[in-house]
Design an enzyme around this catalytic site. Structure first.
Site, PDB file in Angstrom:
ATOM      1  N   HIS A   1      -0.788   5.858  15.704  1.00 11.88           N
ATOM      2  CA  HIS A   1      -1.204   4.548  15.218  1.00 11.88           C
ATOM      3  C   HIS A   1      -1.554   3.616  16.378  1.00 11.88           C
ATOM      4  O   HIS A   1      -1.941   2.465  16.168  1.00 11.88           O
ATOM      5  CB  HIS A   1      -0.067   3.953  14.364  1.00 11.88           C
ATOM      6  CG  HIS A   1      -0.427   2.748  13.577  1.00 11.88           C
ATOM      7  ND1 HIS A   1       0.080   1.492  13.856  1.00 11.88           N
ATOM      8  CD2 HIS A   1      -1.249   2.583  12.511  1.00 11.88           C
ATOM      9  CE1 HIS A   1      -0.392   0.615  12.993  1.00 11.88           C
ATOM     10  NE2 HIS A   1      -1.210   1.242  12.169  1.00 11.88           N
TER      11      HIS A   1
ATOM     12  N   ARG B   1      -3.750   6.825   5.595  1.00 13.23           N
ATOM     13  CA  ARG B   1      -3.805   6.848   4.127  1.00 13.23           C
ATOM     14  C   ARG B   1      -5.038   6.132   3.582  1.00 13.23           C
ATOM     15  O   ARG B   1      -5.350   5.013   3.947  1.00 13.23           O
ATOM     16  CB  ARG B   1      -2.538   6.224   3.542  1.00 13.23           C
ATOM     17  CG  ARG B   1      -2.511   6.250   2.013  1.00 13.23           C
ATOM     18  CD  ARG B   1      -1.282   5.578   1.466  1.00 13.23           C
ATOM     19  NE  ARG B   1      -0.112   6.418   1.592  1.00 13.23           N
ATOM     20  CZ  ARG B   1       1.100   5.961   1.920  1.00 13.23           C
ATOM     21  NH1 ARG B   1       1.273   4.678   2.166  1.00 13.23           N
ATOM     22  NH2 ARG B   1       2.125   6.781   1.995  1.00 13.23           N
TER      23      ARG B   1
ATOM     24  N   ARG C   1       4.123 -11.155   7.629  1.00 12.59           N
ATOM     25  CA  ARG C   1       3.158 -11.290   6.539  1.00 12.59           C
ATOM     26  C   ARG C   1       3.606 -10.620   5.245  1.00 12.59           C
ATOM     27  O   ARG C   1       3.500 -11.180   4.177  1.00 12.59           O
ATOM     28  CB  ARG C   1       1.803 -10.689   6.955  1.00 12.59           C
ATOM     29  CG  ARG C   1       0.701 -10.954   5.942  1.00 12.59           C
ATOM     30  CD  ARG C   1      -0.520 -10.083   6.181  1.00 12.59           C
ATOM     31  NE  ARG C   1      -0.340  -8.727   5.686  1.00 12.59           N
ATOM     32  CZ  ARG C   1      -0.724  -7.629   6.323  1.00 12.59           C
ATOM     33  NH1 ARG C   1      -1.296  -7.714   7.505  1.00 12.59           N
ATOM     34  NH2 ARG C   1      -0.531  -6.428   5.802  1.00 12.59           N
TER      35      ARG C   1
ATOM     36  N   ARG D   1      -8.415   3.989  11.721  1.00 17.17           N
ATOM     37  CA  ARG D   1      -9.291   3.762  10.564  1.00 17.17           C
ATOM     38  C   ARG D   1     -10.685   3.476  11.092  1.00 17.17           C
ATOM     39  O   ARG D   1     -10.920   2.452  11.725  1.00 17.17           O
ATOM     40  CB  ARG D   1      -8.795   2.602   9.700  1.00 17.17           C
ATOM     41  CG  ARG D   1      -7.420   2.839   9.087  1.00 17.17           C
ATOM     42  CD  ARG D   1      -7.083   1.785   8.038  1.00 17.17           C
ATOM     43  NE  ARG D   1      -5.695   1.872   7.619  1.00 17.17           N
ATOM     44  CZ  ARG D   1      -5.229   2.727   6.708  1.00 17.17           C
ATOM     45  NH1 ARG D   1      -6.064   3.572   6.129  1.00 17.17           N
ATOM     46  NH2 ARG D   1      -3.946   2.747   6.381  1.00 17.17           N
TER      47      ARG D   1
ATOM     48  N   ASN E   1      -3.814  -4.758  -4.381  1.00 15.30           N
ATOM     49  CA  ASN E   1      -2.487  -4.473  -3.835  1.00 15.30           C
ATOM     50  C   ASN E   1      -1.578  -3.823  -4.867  1.00 15.30           C
ATOM     51  O   ASN E   1      -0.832  -2.882  -4.567  1.00 15.30           O
ATOM     52  CB  ASN E   1      -1.832  -5.770  -3.346  1.00 15.30           C
ATOM     53  CG  ASN E   1      -2.433  -6.285  -2.054  1.00 15.30           C
ATOM     54  OD1 ASN E   1      -3.189  -5.585  -1.390  1.00 15.30           O
ATOM     55  ND2 ASN E   1      -2.107  -7.514  -1.702  1.00 15.30           N
TER      56      ASN E   1
END
Length: 675
Positions: free
Chosen positions: A423, A393, A557, A363, A44
């Site tokens: 998306h 990305r 989250r 994805r 991350n």
């Protein structure tokens, strides 16, 4: 309404990463799982430096210019760097003082430093000579050297004395070509050695005619943004491929290095590598500890107990389509098996009654069974239309690869317009039976990706609801035109909530309805679960609802800009963050509606990009049984007092720590669905 205030999005994201680190610090988490959390934290942070640090650096520069009205929070860059520095200290402490000693107690020795046990020395040298040496590429540095360190790759700077003359060498650590860790088993003992150290131990063999004066590890992180013109009208796939070749050549945003590099060597390195604008950060000897994800030790008693996938009992014998036509079905991954989703596409590929298949892919799995089914469907004579988002990305290259393969088999490929990502997670299958068209579809909160479905919590609705699926079909017709939504290109969606069309407006109306109920003295409540909460219009409306007396519970989250629990602004809002074995990913929106709750699922977080720069789809849950199932799952999550932390008004992660019955929500949800 009083002036609202918001957390900074980047500092909030760093506090989320701190929550990941907290799992690594917890002794109640199994030891090998703690190592995985260290890996996730490191991964991350690398992404933060690639994606967000360039933005912070640019804002800092623009904010300091007198001719520019861009202003950022005072000391934002310093605050971010201070947070990262503190977290890195905690990371090193828990690894060295807690995890490594505990590994040793279980006869697992993570070797680090300048020496290794004699009993494994021969194994290490043999491995170096037979495997590692083939990948080493030393480069002698001078001011004229043409050498470009790749993004996030590992290197050594080696200081040598050669016949009385000082030399500086850059030596690669080939952790992409070879495993980062080398394991040696000795009776009941396991030894694990860093690839870095295997190279360090053998520098005399790499430079036999030189004296090694010092060896220092480093890596450079580069800006990952891809520059696409909003109105680009050429071949998007070709343009993206060209830009991807440049991604790893981006501006250096971080130079992370081992301490004590001599000043004269540092001066040379900064000049040759063009590091003027990079954050120079002293770290430890070992970088890219995201590689801990592949720690080469397996042990059941040091890992989480496995949870076998639950089979969905709502699917009858016969075809999946027959089941869907009878009633809506929902799949909750990763608790429930993803096989039924694969089956949806597989059956459609060979069913003689299927005429058309439509799907959005954001994805794609690297070895996608779904895409293979779509290619088979096209070969079987069906009209297959796929909107594949090339601008996802870090997945651009994989998506381009699959787009080319599908196109070659006859799949009709649609790319989104350059300035707008798609998306949405929707699929539609049209069957013609006895002259009548039958619709079946998938609407989901997560990608159609069997790899991520193994550890992302998502919800996938299988439905034959014609009202919703005809709107899905309308959306595909619109997307095929490759135009931006606007007055001349607009669809009225009555059932689906679609970003760029009606999503923000409908959510505002739903919140307003709860506000009106609260003003009438009636019960009013909103529960929302999402990954990120950033967009100010919707946050302001939640503040307004709180002030009107609406009870608001949020499960967020990651990034959260809303500040909860502030008198006069957000006193009726509570936010929790859940981090556990699975990545919380589903988006759920619940509005009390006088005791007859409206429940929506979907792909949209409340971020600027989702609201203003993407096509997103959220959808209502109409089936009462499924609605109750979603409400039960959300209730379990709100009761979590093990893995949940409250995000307080200071942005801290505060453990719930109440005296009520222990509830670890992911474990409880698994048991609930199993029953």
């Amino acid at each position: 309404m009083a002036v609202t205030t918001y957390f900074n999005r980047d500092l909030s994201w760093l506090k989320f990463n701190e929550r990941i680190l907290m799992e690594a610090e917890r002794n109640t988490v199994p030891l090998l799982e703690r190592i995985k959390f260290l890996s996730i934290f490191s991964s991350n942070l690398d992404e933060f430096y690639r994606v967000r640090m360039p933005v912070l650096l640019a804002f800092e520069k623009l904010s300091n210019r007198e001719d520019n009205d861009i202003k950022i929070q005072d000391d934002l860059l310093k605050s971010a760097n201070d947070l990262i520095a503190d977290q890195q200290q905690r990371y090193g402490k828990v690894l060295r003082q807690d995890i490594i000693p505990q590994l040793k107690e279980h006869h697992i020795h993570l070797i680090y430093g300048t020496s290794y046990p004699e009993e494994i020395g021969k194994n290490i040298t043999q491995y170096f000579l037979s495997q590692v040496m083939a990948f080493l590429q030393p480069v002698f540095l001078t001011e004229q050297t043409d050498f470009f360190p790749s993004n996030n790759k590992l290197y050594f700077i080696v200081s040598l004395q050669v016949q009385g003359e000082s030399k500086t060498v850059v030596l690669n650590i080939p952790s992409d070509e070879l495993p980062r860790f080398y394991k040696v088993d000795r009776e009941k003992e396991i030894f694990v050695v860093f690839l870095d150290d295997i190279i360090r131990y053998h520098l005399d063999r790499i430079f036999p005619d030189a004296e090694v004066k010092g060896c220092y590890s480093f890596k450079i992180t580069r800006d990952a943004e891809i520059d696409l013109k909003d109105e680009y009208s050429g071949n998007l796939s070709e343009q993206l491929e060209k830009q991807l070749l440049k991604r790893d050549l981006g501006l250096a945003t971080r130079f992370l290095h081992q301490p004590d590099i001599p000043d004269e060597v540092m001066t040379l390195v900064k000049k040759v590598f063009n590091l003027k604008k990079a954050n120079r950060i002293e770290g430890g000897k070992y970088h890219n500890l995201k590689d801990f994800i592949a720690f080469p030790v397996k042990s059941n008693h040091l890992s989480q107990p496995s949870w076998p996938k639950i089979c969905n009992t709502n699917i009858i014998d016969g075809t999946l389509a027959e089941s869907i036509y009878k009633q809506d079905i929902i799949v909750h991954t990763p608790y429930q098996s993803y096989d039924s989703i694969l089956r949806f596409f597989n059956e459609a590929a060979i069913d003689a009654t299927v005429e058309e298949i439509y799907v959005t892919l954001y994805r794609v799995a690297s070895d996608s069974k779904i895409v293979n089914a779509l290619m088979s469907a096209a070969k079987n004579g069906k009209k297959v239309t796929v909107l594949i988002e090339l601008k996802a990305r870090f997945d651009e290259e994989n998506n381009i690869k699959w787009a080319k393969k599908m196109k070659a088999t006859g799949v009709n490929i649609i790319y989104s317009v350059t300035a707008l990502k798609v998306h949405a997670k929707v699929a539609l299958v049209k069957r013609k039976v006895e002259g009548r068209m039958h619709y079946a579809g998938l609407l989901a909160t997560g990608n159609f990706n069997e790899s991520t479905a193994a550890f992302y919590t998502d919800h996938i609705l299988m439905t034959a609801d014609k009202e919703m699926l005809r709107e899905v079909e309308l959306l595909f017709i619109f997307l095929a035109k490759r135009v931006k939504p606007g007055p001349d290109h607009f669809i009225e969606f009555k059932h689906l909530l679609v970003a760029q069309f009606n999503l923000q407006e409908r959510f505002l109306q739903l919140i307003d309805r709860e506000i009106e109920q609260a003003k009438l003295g009636k019960d009013a409540a909103i529960t929302i679960k999402m990954n990120n909460l950033e967009e100010k219009v919707l946050i302001s409306k939640l503040y307004e609802a709180s002030q009107a007396g609406v009870k608001i519970e949020l499960i967020v989250r990651s990034i959260c800009r809303l500040i909860a629990g502030v008198a006069g602004m957000s006193a009726n809002i509570k936010i929790i963050r859940i981090v556990d074995r699975y990545l919380e990913h589903g988006r759920v929106f619940v509005f009390h509606n006088q005791g007859n709750p409206d429940v929506f699922l979907g792909s949209a977080d409340w971020m600027n990009r989702n609201i203003y720069r993407r096509i997103e789809v959220c959808f209502p849950i109409k089936n009462h049984k499924i609605k109750q199932e979603i409400l039960d799952i959300i209730t379990i999550q709100k009761q979590d007092n093990v893995q949940a932390n409250v995000i307080d008004a200071e942005m801290n992660n505060v453990p719930v720590n109440n005296n009520e019955k222990r509830v670890a929500s992911q474990e409880a949800i698994y048991e609930y669905l199993k029953d």
